[in-house]
Design a protein around this motif. Structure first.
Motif, PDB file in Angstrom:
ATOM      1  N   GLU A  25      42.078  41.198  40.409  1.00 26.96           N
ATOM      2  CA  GLU A  25      41.129  41.674  41.428  1.00 26.96           C
ATOM      3  C   GLU A  25      39.736  41.081  41.185  1.00 26.96           C
ATOM      4  OE1 GLU A  25      41.443  45.962  41.164  1.00 26.96           O
ATOM      5  OE2 GLU A  25      42.639  45.970  43.007  1.00 26.96           O
ATOM      6  N   ARG A  26      39.327  41.052  39.938  1.00 26.35           N
ATOM      7  CA  ARG A  26      38.008  40.492  39.578  1.00 26.35           C
ATOM      8  C   ARG A  26      37.962  39.003  39.901  1.00 26.35           C
ATOM      9  NH1 ARG A  26      33.139  40.182  39.899  1.00 26.35           N
ATOM     10  NH2 ARG A  26      31.949  39.435  38.148  1.00 26.35           N
ATOM     11  N   ILE A  27      39.051  38.294  39.665  1.00 24.70           N
ATOM     12  CA  ILE A  27      39.110  36.869  39.971  1.00 24.70           C
ATOM     13  C   ILE A  27      38.889  36.638  41.468  1.00 24.70           C
ATOM     14  CG2 ILE A  27      40.704  34.903  40.141  1.00 24.70           C
ATOM     15  CD1 ILE A  27      41.827  35.870  37.383  1.00 24.70           C
ATOM     16  N   VAL A  28      39.523  37.433  42.303  1.00 20.60           N
ATOM     17  CA  VAL A  28      39.336  37.295  43.758  1.00 20.60           C
ATOM     18  C   VAL A  28      37.877  37.550  44.119  1.00 20.60           C
ATOM     19  CG1 VAL A  28      39.923  38.283  46.006  1.00 20.60           C
ATOM     20  CG2 VAL A  28      41.733  37.799  44.345  1.00 20.60           C
ATOM     21  N   LEU A  34      33.851  27.325  36.009  1.00 24.32           N
ATOM     22  CA  LEU A  34      32.804  27.998  35.237  1.00 24.32           C
ATOM     23  C   LEU A  34      32.735  29.486  35.550  1.00 24.32           C
ATOM     24  CD1 LEU A  34      29.941  25.347  35.364  1.00 24.32           C
ATOM     25  CD2 LEU A  34      31.320  26.008  33.374  1.00 24.32           C
ATOM     26  N   LYS A  35      32.841  29.836  36.809  1.00 24.84           N
ATOM     27  CA  LYS A  35      32.766  31.254  37.179  1.00 24.84           C
ATOM     28  C   LYS A  35      33.967  32.021  36.647  1.00 24.84           C
ATOM     29  CE  LYS A  35      29.554  30.988  40.983  1.00 24.84           C
ATOM     30  NZ  LYS A  35      29.267  31.197  42.400  1.00 24.84           N
ATOM     31  N   LEU A  36      35.141  31.403  36.667  1.00 20.13           N
ATOM     32  CA  LEU A  36      36.320  32.082  36.122  1.00 20.13           C
ATOM     33  C   LEU A  36      36.204  32.256  34.616  1.00 20.13           C
ATOM     34  CD1 LEU A  36      39.204  30.389  38.142  1.00 20.13           C
ATOM     35  CD2 LEU A  36      38.227  32.674  38.481  1.00 20.13           C
ATOM     36  N   GLU A  37      35.733  31.228  33.926  1.00 15.16           N
ATOM     37  CA  GLU A  37      35.592  31.325  32.468  1.00 15.16           C
ATOM     38  C   GLU A  37      34.551  32.348  32.051  1.00 15.16           C
ATOM     39  OE1 GLU A  37      34.964  27.321  31.048  1.00 15.16           O
ATOM     40  OE2 GLU A  37      37.122  26.954  30.922  1.00 15.16           O
ATOM     41  N   ASN A  38      33.626  32.687  32.940  1.00 13.79           N
ATOM     42  CA  ASN A  38      32.595  33.670  32.617  1.00 13.79           C
ATOM     43  C   ASN A  38      33.013  35.106  32.893  1.00 13.79           C
ATOM     44  OD1 ASN A  38      30.465  32.126  31.497  1.00 13.79           O
ATOM     45  ND2 ASN A  38      30.028  31.302  33.523  1.00 13.79           N
ATOM     46  N   ILE A  39      34.219  35.293  33.417  1.00 11.36           N
ATOM     47  CA  ILE A  39      34.716  36.654  33.627  1.00 11.36           C
ATOM     48  C   ILE A  39      35.128  37.221  32.271  1.00 11.36           C
ATOM     49  CG2 ILE A  39      36.528  38.061  34.674  1.00 11.36           C
ATOM     50  CD1 ILE A  39      36.699  35.972  36.914  1.00 11.36           C
ATOM     51  N   PHE A  56      45.766  36.157  29.212  1.00 13.35           N
ATOM     52  CA  PHE A  56      44.618  36.100  30.123  1.00 13.35           C
ATOM     53  C   PHE A  56      44.054  34.691  30.282  1.00 13.35           C
ATOM     54  CE2 PHE A  56      43.406  40.888  29.899  1.00 13.35           C
ATOM     55  CZ  PHE A  56      44.626  41.205  30.460  1.00 13.35           C
ATOM     56  N   ASN A  57      44.934  33.705  30.219  1.00 13.62           N
ATOM     57  CA  ASN A  57      44.585  32.346  30.623  1.00 13.62           C
ATOM     58  C   ASN A  57      44.818  32.280  32.126  1.00 13.62           C
ATOM     59  OD1 ASN A  57      44.149  31.079  27.934  1.00 13.62           O
ATOM     60  ND2 ASN A  57      46.281  31.686  27.666  1.00 13.62           N
ATOM     61  N   VAL A  58      43.874  31.707  32.835  1.00 16.10           N
ATOM     62  CA  VAL A  58      43.938  31.671  34.296  1.00 16.10           C
ATOM     63  C   VAL A  58      44.189  30.250  34.770  1.00 16.10           C
ATOM     64  CG1 VAL A  58      42.648  32.119  36.417  1.00 16.10           C
ATOM     65  CG2 VAL A  58      42.340  33.615  34.443  1.00 16.10           C
ATOM     66  N   SER A  59      45.075  30.136  35.755  1.00 15.89           N
ATOM     67  CA  SER A  59      45.353  28.860  36.398  1.00 15.89           C
ATOM     68  C   SER A  59      45.240  29.074  37.904  1.00 15.89           C
ATOM     69  CB  SER A  59      46.750  28.368  36.039  1.00 15.89           C
ATOM     70  OG  SER A  59      47.054  27.195  36.746  1.00 15.89           O
ATOM     71  N   LYS A 100      40.436  34.096  28.868  1.00 14.92           N
ATOM     72  CA  LYS A 100      40.445  33.239  27.683  1.00 14.92           C
ATOM     73  C   LYS A 100      40.146  31.785  28.065  1.00 14.92           C
ATOM     74  CE  LYS A 100      43.188  34.207  24.298  1.00 14.92           C
ATOM     75  NZ  LYS A 100      44.401  34.411  23.504  1.00 14.92           N
ATOM     76  N   SER A 101      40.770  31.305  29.140  1.00 13.33           N
ATOM     77  CA  SER A 101      40.530  29.940  29.615  1.00 13.33           C
ATOM     78  C   SER A 101      40.844  29.884  31.109  1.00 13.33           C
ATOM     79  CB  SER A 101      41.397  28.929  28.861  1.00 13.33           C
ATOM     80  OG  SER A 101      42.755  29.086  29.215  1.00 13.33           O
ATOM     81  N   ALA A 102      40.321  28.847  31.760  1.00 19.47           N
ATOM     82  CA  ALA A 102      40.568  28.668  33.193  1.00 19.47           C
ATOM     83  C   ALA A 102      40.841  27.199  33.483  1.00 19.47           C
ATOM     84  CB  ALA A 102      39.368  29.146  34.001  1.00 19.47           C
ATOM     85  N   VAL A 103      41.885  26.961  34.254  1.00 22.05           N
ATOM     86  CA  VAL A 103      42.248  25.619  34.685  1.00 22.05           C
ATOM     87  C   VAL A 103      42.305  25.635  36.202  1.00 22.05           C
ATOM     88  CG1 VAL A 103      44.045  23.858  34.658  1.00 22.05           C
ATOM     89  CG2 VAL A 103      43.575  25.171  32.591  1.00 22.05           C
ATOM     90  N   VAL A 104      41.662  24.648  36.823  1.00 22.72           N
ATOM     91  CA  VAL A 104      41.666  24.529  38.276  1.00 22.72           C
ATOM     92  C   VAL A 104      42.432  23.265  38.646  1.00 22.72           C
ATOM     93  CG1 VAL A 104      40.261  24.373  40.358  1.00 22.72           C
ATOM     94  CG2 VAL A 104      39.435  25.697  38.394  1.00 22.72           C
TER      95      VAL A 104
END
Length: 103
Positions: A8-11, A66-71, A41-44, A75-79
């Motif tokens: 939810e926070r990611i959205v 950057l915005k995802l990694e700052n949540i 909690f790694n995000v893709s 742990k990590s974010a890949v776009v």
């Protein structure tokens, strides 16, 4: 934070990212195709652009990452930039269509 709460926070965060040429956020534009959060909690994120030759592509993708990694909790974010399916205006939310005059 639970995985669901993080999603939810990611959205919420994705709705703060804008293409500099369009006054609607990338989530409501329908540019986000998939968001995956693993158990650590790694995000893709799979996303597209309104046009393959978008001059703001690098800026938008870096803003998302950057915005995802700052949540807190991420742990990590890949776009990942994808172009299939090809984006069209029918992928926009009703609010985005209204804002851009498509309704």
């Amino acid at each position: 934070m639970t995985k669901f709460e993080l999603e939810e926070r990611i959205v919420e965060v994705l709705k703060t990212v804008f293409d500099p040429e369009i006054p609607v956020n990338i989530y409501d534009l329908g540019l986000i195709y998939k968001v995956d959060v693993d158990d650590d909690f790694n995000v893709s994120v799979d996303m597209t652009l309104t046009a393959p030759n978008c001059p703001a592509a690098d800026f938008i993708m870096e803003d998302v990452r950057l915005k995802l990694e700052n949540i807190s909790g991420v742990k990590s974010a890949v776009v990942n930039l994808v172009f299939e399916p090809e984006w069209d205006k029918d992928m926009m939310s009703e609010e985005a269509k209204l804002e851009l005059g498509f309704m």
